[in-house]
Design a protein around this motif. Structure first.
Motif, PDB file in Angstrom:
ATOM      1  N   GLN A  87      22.759 -21.333  65.864  1.00  0.00           N
ATOM      2  CA  GLN A  87      22.022 -22.343  65.096  1.00  0.00           C
ATOM      3  C   GLN A  87      21.944 -23.662  65.873  1.00  0.00           C
ATOM      4  O   GLN A  87      20.912 -24.326  65.883  1.00  0.00           O
TER       5      GLN A  87
ATOM      6  N   VAL B 180      29.242 -16.428  56.277  1.00  0.00           N
ATOM      7  CA  VAL B 180      28.997 -16.975  57.621  1.00  0.00           C
ATOM      8  C   VAL B 180      27.527 -17.398  57.763  1.00  0.00           C
ATOM      9  O   VAL B 180      27.222 -18.460  58.309  1.00  0.00           O
TER      10      VAL B 180
ATOM     11  N   CYS C 139      27.381 -17.554  65.141  1.00  0.00           N
ATOM     12  CA  CYS C 139      26.253 -18.010  64.328  1.00  0.00           C
ATOM     13  C   CYS C 139      26.100 -19.531  64.384  1.00  0.00           C
ATOM     14  O   CYS C 139      24.979 -20.049  64.438  1.00  0.00           O
ATOM     15  N   ASN C 140      27.224 -20.247  64.395  1.00  0.00           N
ATOM     16  CA  ASN C 140      27.149 -21.705  64.543  1.00  0.00           C
ATOM     17  C   ASN C 140      26.497 -22.069  65.872  1.00  0.00           C
ATOM     18  O   ASN C 140      25.657 -22.969  65.952  1.00  0.00           O
TER      19      ASN C 140
ATOM     20  N   GLN D 178      27.125 -20.605  55.748  1.00  0.00           N
ATOM     21  CA  GLN D 178      27.772 -21.759  56.385  1.00  0.00           C
ATOM     22  C   GLN D 178      27.029 -22.234  57.611  1.00  0.00           C
ATOM     23  O   GLN D 178      26.936 -23.427  57.873  1.00  0.00           O
ATOM     24  N   SER D 179      26.561 -21.279  58.423  1.00  0.00           N
ATOM     25  CA  SER D 179      25.953 -21.638  59.705  1.00  0.00           C
ATOM     26  C   SER D 179      24.472 -21.953  59.580  1.00  0.00           C
ATOM     27  O   SER D 179      23.913 -22.661  60.412  1.00  0.00           O
TER      28      SER D 179
ATOM     29  N   LEU E  98      31.504 -16.466  62.831  1.00  0.00           N
ATOM     30  CA  LEU E  98      31.154 -17.847  62.493  1.00  0.00           C
ATOM     31  C   LEU E  98      30.812 -18.644  63.750  1.00  0.00           C
ATOM     32  O   LEU E  98      29.819 -19.371  63.794  1.00  0.00           O
ATOM     33  N   GLU E  99      31.641 -18.495  64.777  1.00  0.00           N
ATOM     34  CA  GLU E  99      31.426 -19.216  66.036  1.00  0.00           C
ATOM     35  C   GLU E  99      30.059 -18.845  66.637  1.00  0.00           C
ATOM     36  O   GLU E  99      29.298 -19.714  67.060  1.00  0.00           O
TER      37      GLU E  99
ATOM     38  N   TRP F 183      22.254 -19.729  59.941  1.00  0.00           N
ATOM     39  CA  TRP F 183      21.562 -18.772  60.808  1.00  0.00           C
ATOM     40  C   TRP F 183      20.816 -17.728  59.962  1.00  0.00           C
ATOM     41  O   TRP F 183      21.341 -17.244  58.957  1.00  0.00           O
TER      42      TRP F 183
END
Ligand code: C2E
Ligand code: MG
Ligand code: MG
Ligand code: MG
Length: 291
Positions: free
Chosen positions: A103, A136, A99-100, A139-140, A96-97, A142
């Motif tokens: 993005q 993930v 991909c966030n 959410q992101s 998640l980190e 990406w």
């Protein structure tokens, strides 16, 4: 006597087992606490196209900012995390980190293609892994085909049948797959034959000796195989101008290594991306664009 001996052994064994279990439980607690306290951090290292000097990809590498022991490298905690199972939660956070962050950089207008994330065996084998990757991405925001999961042999070796199913499912949603540390295990070739992969990362042990031993024959051969399969090829661990020159000479398309850039925190990496090719890379000896 024998009976007693047996019982003693048994009790000793029980004690050992319990000792080991509490040790693992302690590790798990410590690792999950570190996660909750946001002590993990991702560093980033560029994957650089050797023809253009462009940054084609970014690999996320975890570190632990330990309150007492300082900045810890994955070698000192990933195996523990794997053994106690905390890797599933940690790995989820990493995905998640990364991909966030990817993005966010894209939104800032920074240019690179792929975000590469390492995945370990336990994490990959987990039933929820595919679902986790999908959530993930959602959410992101990406793009799936700009996420590459790096798997090494230990990941794939565990269960090649179920690994194959998971890999195909990942590819069907567009996610890319790299074989990490290619050439270090004895079954690398079987993966190429049986598994759907996009990228081969040549282990740094081959790159290290490329100028002084017959390793260049091996690297040439690996590159040849990769080209045959139309895989992307990344040489890992480039530390000298000479290694870089040889890799370019034998048509290796992409490389990663301290000579090109050290893994760094997100803010520094953003500056590196902004400065881009001109500032940091083309002035290096042996890169295209040199006077
Ligand atoms: P890897 O995926 O093969 O990553 C490459 C390692 O080589 C990284 O070590 C990187 O810092 C290091 N490296 C890069 N360029 C050079 C160079 O020129 N010379 C040398 N000697 N080393 C170089 P790092 O960050 O300590 O990671 C070690 C391993 O830990 C990784 O190997 C990967 O297998 C694992 N790892 C890292 N981050 C994660 C993660 O988020 N999740 C999981 N499951 N594993 C991770
Ligand atoms: Mg890797
Ligand atoms: Mg590697
Ligand atoms: Mg490695």
């Amino acid at each position: 006597h024998a009976k007693e001996g047996g019982r003693n052994t048994y009790q000793f064994f029980r004690k050992e087992m319990r000792g080991r279990n509490t040790k693992l439980q302690d590790k798990e607690e410590q690792l999950l606490e570190a996660l909750a306290r946001q002590q993990f951090v991702l560093f980033y290292q560029a994957q650089i196209n050797l023809e253009s000097g462009a940054i084609t990809g970014v690999e996320a590498l975890i570190r632990w900012r330990h309150p007492e022991r300082g900045l810890l490298l994955p070698e000192s905690f990933i195996q523990d995390a794997e053994d106690c199972g905390a890797i599933v939660a940690i790995g989820r956070w990493v995905l998640l980190e990364a991909c966030n962050q990817a993005q966010a950089w894209l939104d800032e207008g920074l240019i690179f293609n792929m975000m590469a994330v390492n995945v370990s065996a336990h994490q990959f084998a987990n039933n929820d892994f595919l679902e986790n990757v999908q959530s993930v991405l959602q959410q992101s925001g990406w793009t799936p085909n700009r996420l590459e999961l790096e798997l090494n042999e230990s990941v794939l070796l565990k269960n090649i049948a179920s690994a194959t199913i998971t890999l195909h499912a990942l590819r069907s949603i567009g996610v890319k797959i790299a074989i990490d540390d290619f050439g270090t295990g004895c079954s690398s070739m079987i993966y190429l034959k049986q598994l759907a992969v996009d990228t081969m990362k040549i282990d740094r042990s081959f790159v290290h000796d490329i100028s002084s031993s017959e390793d260049d024959i091996l690297v040439r051969a690996i590159i040849g195989i990769g080209k045959g399969f139309r895989h992307r090829i990344i040489a890992e661990g480039v530390e000298t101008a000479e290694q870089l020159a040889i890799l370019r000479d034998i048509d290796c398309s992409t490389a990663q290594g301290y000579y090109l850039n050290r893994p760094m925190i997100a803010e520094e990496f953003a500056d590196f991306l902004k400065a881009g090719v001109a500032e940091h890379l083309l002035k290096r000896q042996g890169m295209p664009g040199d006077p």
